[in-house]
Design a protein around this motif. Structure first.
Motif, mmCIF file in Angstrom:
data_model
loop_
_atom_site.group_PDB
_atom_site.id
_atom_site.type_symbol
_atom_site.label_atom_id
_atom_site.label_comp_id
_atom_site.label_asym_id
_atom_site.label_seq_id
_atom_site.Cartn_x
_atom_site.Cartn_y
_atom_site.Cartn_z
ATOM 1 N N ARG A 36 -2.942 -6.073 -1.946
ATOM 2 C CA ARG A 36 -2.858 -4.614 -1.988
ATOM 3 C C ARG A 36 -2.071 -4.103 -0.801
ATOM 4 N N MET A 37 -1.441 -3.018 -1.025
ATOM 5 C CA MET A 37 -0.664 -2.393 0.028
ATOM 6 C C MET A 37 -1.629 -1.786 1.042
ATOM 7 N N ALA A 38 -1.345 -1.945 2.304
ATOM 8 C CA ALA A 38 -2.194 -1.359 3.328
ATOM 9 C C ALA A 38 -1.988 0.152 3.322
ATOM 10 N N THR A 39 -3.064 0.895 3.129
ATOM 11 C CA THR A 39 -2.935 2.359 3.096
ATOM 12 C C THR A 39 -3.786 2.955 4.199
ATOM 13 N N ARG A 40 -3.406 4.187 4.541
ATOM 14 C CA ARG A 40 -4.217 4.888 5.538
ATOM 15 C C ARG A 40 -5.441 5.483 4.856
ATOM 16 N N TYR A 41 -6.474 5.662 5.601
ATOM 17 C CA TYR A 41 -7.696 6.242 5.048
ATOM 18 C C TYR A 41 -7.473 7.723 4.753
ATOM 19 N N SER A 42 -7.776 8.077 3.546
ATOM 20 C CA SER A 42 -7.613 9.457 3.143
ATOM 21 C C SER A 42 -8.891 9.887 2.412
#
Length: 194
Positions: free
Chosen positions: A185-191
């Motif tokens: 999975r692509m590393a995403t910022r916490y939203s």
């Protein structure tokens, strides 16, 4: 008074310890000298091998002996050196017959015959394909091995084999099932609101 006694006893014990240490040091020096003498003796015996001039003379001597020798292939396993000597006696005076054996003492099937004269080698080559014990002998002139000139044959790669990582440990069980690979999975910022 007791303090004086201790002070007086201390120099005597240190003097005895010092004498004891000197005695042990003398023993160790004598032992080291004996070891050096033994080492020099061994190096003197082995020096002829390490000496380049002596190595050259031994190489020349080996080449001279090999020029008077033949290789005999396809020798019967039950053949004795005396029988091989009798077979090649007509060529000239046989100095030595060596039948090579494996580490268990079983013959390898070939022999070396050393003659006193170099002319005997040419006579012996005429006995190529002669029979001894019902086997056809292969007679060739003996070649001289050159030290350090071993034929190196690198391992050829198989074009059908895929390269493996030698440090990769084989795993026996896949947690995802046979043929399934984990999805990256692509590393995403916490939203929090999305």
């Amino acid at each position: 008074m007791e303090g004086d006694d201790v002070v007086m006893a201390a120099p005597e014990s240190t003097e005895a310890d010092l004498d004891d240490m000197k005695k042990r040091l003398k023993e160790m020096e004598d032992e080291a000298a004996a070891l050096r003498e033994m080492q020099a003796k061994v190096e003197k015996e082995m020096g002829s091998v390490q000496d380049p001039a002596a190595a050259a003379t031994s190489q020349a001597n080996r080449e001279e002996v090999d020029s008077r020798s033949i290789f005999v292939g396809n020798v019967d396993y039950s053949c004795t050196p005396e029988e091989v000597q009798q077979h090649f006696q007509s060529c000239g005076t046989v100095n030595r017959v060596t039948i090579r054996t494996d580490k268990y003492g079983q013959p390898k099937g070939y022999a070396y015959v050393e003659f006193l004269e170099a002319e005997a080698v040419q006579e012996a080559l005429l006995l190529n394909e002669s029979e001894l014990h019902g086997r056809q002998l292969k007679v060739t002139a003996k070649r001289t091995n050159i030290p350090g000139m071993k034929q190196y044959r690198p391992r050829r790669s198989n074009p059908f084999m895929q390269p493996r990582d030698p440090f990769m440990a084989p795993y026996f069980f896949s947690p995802y099932g046979y043929g399934k690979v984990p999805r990256l999975r692509m590393a995403t910022r916490y939203s929090p609101y999305y």
